[in-house]
Design a protein around this motif. Structure first.
Motif, PDB file in Angstrom:
ATOM      1  N   LEU A  26       0.868  -1.169   0.000  1.00  0.00           N
ATOM      2  CA  LEU A  26       0.000   0.000   0.000  1.00  0.00           C
ATOM      3  C   LEU A  26       0.906   1.220   0.000  1.00  0.00           C
ATOM      4  CD1 LEU A  26      -2.941   0.936   0.140  1.00  0.00           C
ATOM      5  CD2 LEU A  26      -2.745   0.902   2.627  1.00  0.00           C
ATOM      6  N   ALA A  27       1.036   1.868  -1.160  1.00  0.00           N
ATOM      7  CA  ALA A  27       2.138   2.797  -1.363  1.00  0.00           C
ATOM      8  C   ALA A  27       1.697   4.197  -1.742  1.00  0.00           C
ATOM      9  CB  ALA A  27       3.072   2.251  -2.455  1.00  0.00           C
ATOM     10  N   CYS A  28       2.591   5.127  -1.505  1.00  0.00           N
ATOM     11  CA  CYS A  28       2.455   6.479  -2.039  1.00  0.00           C
ATOM     12  C   CYS A  28       2.576   6.413  -3.557  1.00  0.00           C
ATOM     13  CB  CYS A  28       3.557   7.357  -1.456  1.00  0.00           C
ATOM     14  SG  CYS A  28       3.672   9.000  -2.209  1.00  0.00           S
ATOM     15  N   GLY A  29       1.700   7.106  -4.255  1.00  0.00           N
ATOM     16  CA  GLY A  29       1.743   7.103  -5.713  1.00  0.00           C
ATOM     17  C   GLY A  29       3.054   7.615  -6.276  1.00  0.00           C
ATOM     18  N   ALA A  54      13.773  -3.304   1.794  1.00  0.00           N
ATOM     19  CA  ALA A  54      12.498  -3.670   2.411  1.00  0.00           C
ATOM     20  C   ALA A  54      11.739  -4.663   1.553  1.00  0.00           C
ATOM     21  CB  ALA A  54      11.654  -2.420   2.645  1.00  0.00           C
ATOM     22  N   MET A  55      11.720  -4.443   0.248  1.00  0.00           N
ATOM     23  CA  MET A  55      10.987  -5.353  -0.641  1.00  0.00           C
ATOM     24  C   MET A  55      11.651  -6.725  -0.693  1.00  0.00           C
ATOM     25  SD  MET A  55       9.773  -2.728  -3.674  1.00  0.00           S
ATOM     26  CE  MET A  55       8.957  -4.011  -4.630  1.00  0.00           C
ATOM     27  N   ARG A  56      12.962  -6.775  -0.587  1.00  0.00           N
ATOM     28  CA  ARG A  56      13.644  -8.071  -0.558  1.00  0.00           C
ATOM     29  C   ARG A  56      13.298  -8.843   0.712  1.00  0.00           C
ATOM     30  NH1 ARG A  56      16.891  -9.161  -4.580  1.00  0.00           N
ATOM     31  NH2 ARG A  56      17.703  -7.451  -5.849  1.00  0.00           N
ATOM     32  N   GLN A  57      13.162  -8.133   1.817  1.00  0.00           N
ATOM     33  CA  GLN A  57      12.772  -8.796   3.051  1.00  0.00           C
ATOM     34  C   GLN A  57      11.355  -9.345   2.955  1.00  0.00           C
ATOM     35  OE1 GLN A  57      13.821  -5.512   5.762  1.00  0.00           O
ATOM     36  NE2 GLN A  57      15.192  -6.944   6.773  1.00  0.00           N
ATOM     37  N   LEU A  58      10.501  -8.621   2.266  1.00  0.00           N
ATOM     38  CA  LEU A  58       9.150  -9.132   2.037  1.00  0.00           C
ATOM     39  C   LEU A  58       9.198 -10.380   1.166  1.00  0.00           C
ATOM     40  CD1 LEU A  58       7.219  -5.805   1.390  1.00  0.00           C
ATOM     41  CD2 LEU A  58       7.006  -7.291   3.396  1.00  0.00           C
ATOM     42  N   GLU A  59      10.133 -10.406   0.230  1.00  0.00           N
ATOM     43  CA  GLU A  59      10.282 -11.580  -0.627  1.00  0.00           C
ATOM     44  C   GLU A  59      10.616 -12.811   0.214  1.00  0.00           C
ATOM     45  OE1 GLU A  59      13.013 -13.047  -4.418  1.00  0.00           O
ATOM     46  OE2 GLU A  59      13.836 -11.670  -2.936  1.00  0.00           O
ATOM     47  N   ARG A  60      11.428 -12.624   1.222  1.00  0.00           N
ATOM     48  CA  ARG A  60      11.840 -13.753   2.067  1.00  0.00           C
ATOM     49  C   ARG A  60      10.839 -14.013   3.188  1.00  0.00           C
ATOM     50  NH1 ARG A  60      16.940 -11.092   1.375  1.00  0.00           N
ATOM     51  NH2 ARG A  60      16.731 -10.077   3.401  1.00  0.00           N
ATOM     52  N   GLY A  61       9.796 -13.194   3.250  1.00  0.00           N
ATOM     53  CA  GLY A  61       8.779 -13.410   4.268  1.00  0.00           C
ATOM     54  C   GLY A  61       9.201 -12.983   5.647  1.00  0.00           C
ATOM     55  N   HIS A  80       6.438   4.085  -9.785  1.00  0.00           N
ATOM     56  CA  HIS A  80       7.384   3.773 -10.862  1.00  0.00           C
ATOM     57  C   HIS A  80       8.523   2.911 -10.335  1.00  0.00           C
ATOM     58  CE1 HIS A  80      10.659   4.516 -13.768  1.00  0.00           C
ATOM     59  NE2 HIS A  80       9.684   4.698 -14.655  1.00  0.00           N
ATOM     60  N   GLU A  81       9.066   3.281  -9.170  1.00  0.00           N
ATOM     61  CA  GLU A  81      10.198   2.553  -8.604  1.00  0.00           C
ATOM     62  C   GLU A  81       9.783   1.156  -8.140  1.00  0.00           C
ATOM     63  OE1 GLU A  81      11.174   6.509  -9.205  1.00  0.00           O
ATOM     64  OE2 GLU A  81       9.521   5.790  -7.962  1.00  0.00           O
ATOM     65  N   ILE A  82       8.623   1.056  -7.508  1.00  0.00           N
ATOM     66  CA  ILE A  82       8.156  -0.243  -7.029  1.00  0.00           C
ATOM     67  C   ILE A  82       7.907  -1.193  -8.195  1.00  0.00           C
ATOM     68  CG2 ILE A  82       6.234  -1.432  -5.895  1.00  0.00           C
ATOM     69  CD1 ILE A  82       6.017   1.030  -4.053  1.00  0.00           C
ATOM     70  N   ASP A  88       6.294 -11.526  -8.213  1.00  0.00           N
ATOM     71  CA  ASP A  88       4.878 -11.602  -8.569  1.00  0.00           C
ATOM     72  C   ASP A  88       3.978 -11.772  -7.350  1.00  0.00           C
ATOM     73  OD1 ASP A  88       5.564 -11.389 -11.248  1.00  0.00           O
ATOM     74  OD2 ASP A  88       5.740 -13.564 -11.489  1.00  0.00           O
ATOM     75  N   HIS A  89       4.563 -12.111  -6.214  1.00  0.00           N
ATOM     76  CA  HIS A  89       3.771 -12.282  -4.996  1.00  0.00           C
ATOM     77  C   HIS A  89       3.452 -10.951  -4.321  1.00  0.00           C
ATOM     78  CE1 HIS A  89       7.811 -11.724  -3.611  1.00  0.00           C
ATOM     79  NE2 HIS A  89       7.383 -11.566  -2.369  1.00  0.00           N
ATOM     80  N   LEU A  90       4.016  -9.849  -4.843  1.00  0.00           N
ATOM     81  CA  LEU A  90       3.771  -8.519  -4.289  1.00  0.00           C
ATOM     82  C   LEU A  90       2.770  -7.784  -5.180  1.00  0.00           C
ATOM     83  CD1 LEU A  90       7.422  -7.406  -3.384  1.00  0.00           C
ATOM     84  CD2 LEU A  90       5.735  -8.542  -1.912  1.00  0.00           C
ATOM     85  N   ASP A  91       1.623  -7.436  -4.626  1.00  0.00           N
ATOM     86  CA  ASP A  91       0.621  -6.638  -5.330  1.00  0.00           C
ATOM     87  C   ASP A  91       0.757  -5.181  -4.901  1.00  0.00           C
ATOM     88  OD1 ASP A  91      -0.328  -8.942  -6.472  1.00  0.00           O
ATOM     89  OD2 ASP A  91      -2.049  -9.121  -5.119  1.00  0.00           O
ATOM     90  N   LEU A  92       0.444  -4.267  -5.789  1.00  0.00           N
ATOM     91  CA  LEU A  92       0.607  -2.841  -5.513  1.00  0.00           C
ATOM     92  C   LEU A  92      -0.705  -2.096  -5.652  1.00  0.00           C
ATOM     93  CD1 LEU A  92       2.398  -0.305  -5.036  1.00  0.00           C
ATOM     94  CD2 LEU A  92       2.751  -0.235  -7.522  1.00  0.00           C
TER      95      LEU A  92
END
Length: 217
Positions: free
Chosen positions: A24-27, A206-213, A31-33, A43-47
């Motif tokens: 849940l991100a700032c608009g 942060a996104m890599r940590q989400l990848e690893r759960g 682009h970066e996300i 693909d497991h991350l929805d925006l």
């Protein structure tokens, strides 16, 4: 009313237990996300993005985030808020704790793009710097020039920027056209220009940590 899995799919959402994480991100970070998602096949991350103009109204961010979290709770086991404090005076962090969702650490996006530790180490020497990111360079008129009324009253420039000593362009990408535009932004503001390549900084971490759960807290 709870939505069943079929209805969630039709709405472009993911049923609980699917392993999908909602960002849940700032608009201003979309682009970066998306670039990180594509490059790493996350693909497991929805925006889902909130309006980037909230960047200019930080007092409205907590309520907007709260409403969005409640809207998507039925769809995801895990929601990650891709905002830093962003001028909310700790209110956003308190809200996320109360709602049981995680968020990016740091005072604002300028810090987490550069790396919060590195940014804070420079802070004492750079409190007179005006920062732009790739997004703000692209949207300089819409998010800086026009909201400050400089399109109508250009003489206000000296009032707003007289205490700044330089413009620092934190470049997420190596884009010569954006660098040239950032230089023009500095010229319009009457400030010396510095380009600092940051890449995606702590956002990618942060996104890599989400990848690893992993939990970020």
């Amino acid at each position: 009313m709870m939505l069943d899995d079929q209805n969630l799919t039709r709405k472009g959402l993911s049923p609980k237990g699917s392993g999908q994480v909602l960002l849940l991100a700032c608009g201003a970070l979309a682009h970066e996300i998306m670039a990180l998602k594509r490059a790493n096949k996350w693909d497991h991350l929805d925006l889902k993005c909130l309006p980037a103009i909230l960047h200019n109204h930080p007092e409205r961010i907590p309520a907007a985030v709260a409403q969005a979290v409640q809207s998507y709770r039925e769809s995801y086991d895990r929601i990650f808020v891709v905002y830093a404090d962003c001028g909310t005076g700790g209110q956003l962090q308190d809200l996320c704790q109360n709602l049981g969702v995680e968020m990016v650490e740091g005072p604002h996006c300028y810090a987490f793009f550069e790396g919060t530790e590195a940014f804070l180490a420079r802070a004492e020497d750079e409190f007179t710097a005006f920062y732009l990111t790739d997004f703000l360079v692209r949207q300089f008129d819409a998010f800086v020039w026009e909201p400050l009324g400089l399109d109508r009253h250009p003489t206000l420039k000296d009032t707003y920027f007289s205490n700044y000593e330089k413009l620092v362009y934190q470049a997420q990408t190596d884009n010569p056209a954006l660098t040239q535009k950032a230089k023009l932004c500095a010229k319009r503001l009457g400030l010396p220009f510095e380009r600092r390549f940051t890449g995606y900084g702590d956002l990618e971490v942060a996104m890599r940590q989400l990848e690893r759960g992993k939990s970020l807290t």
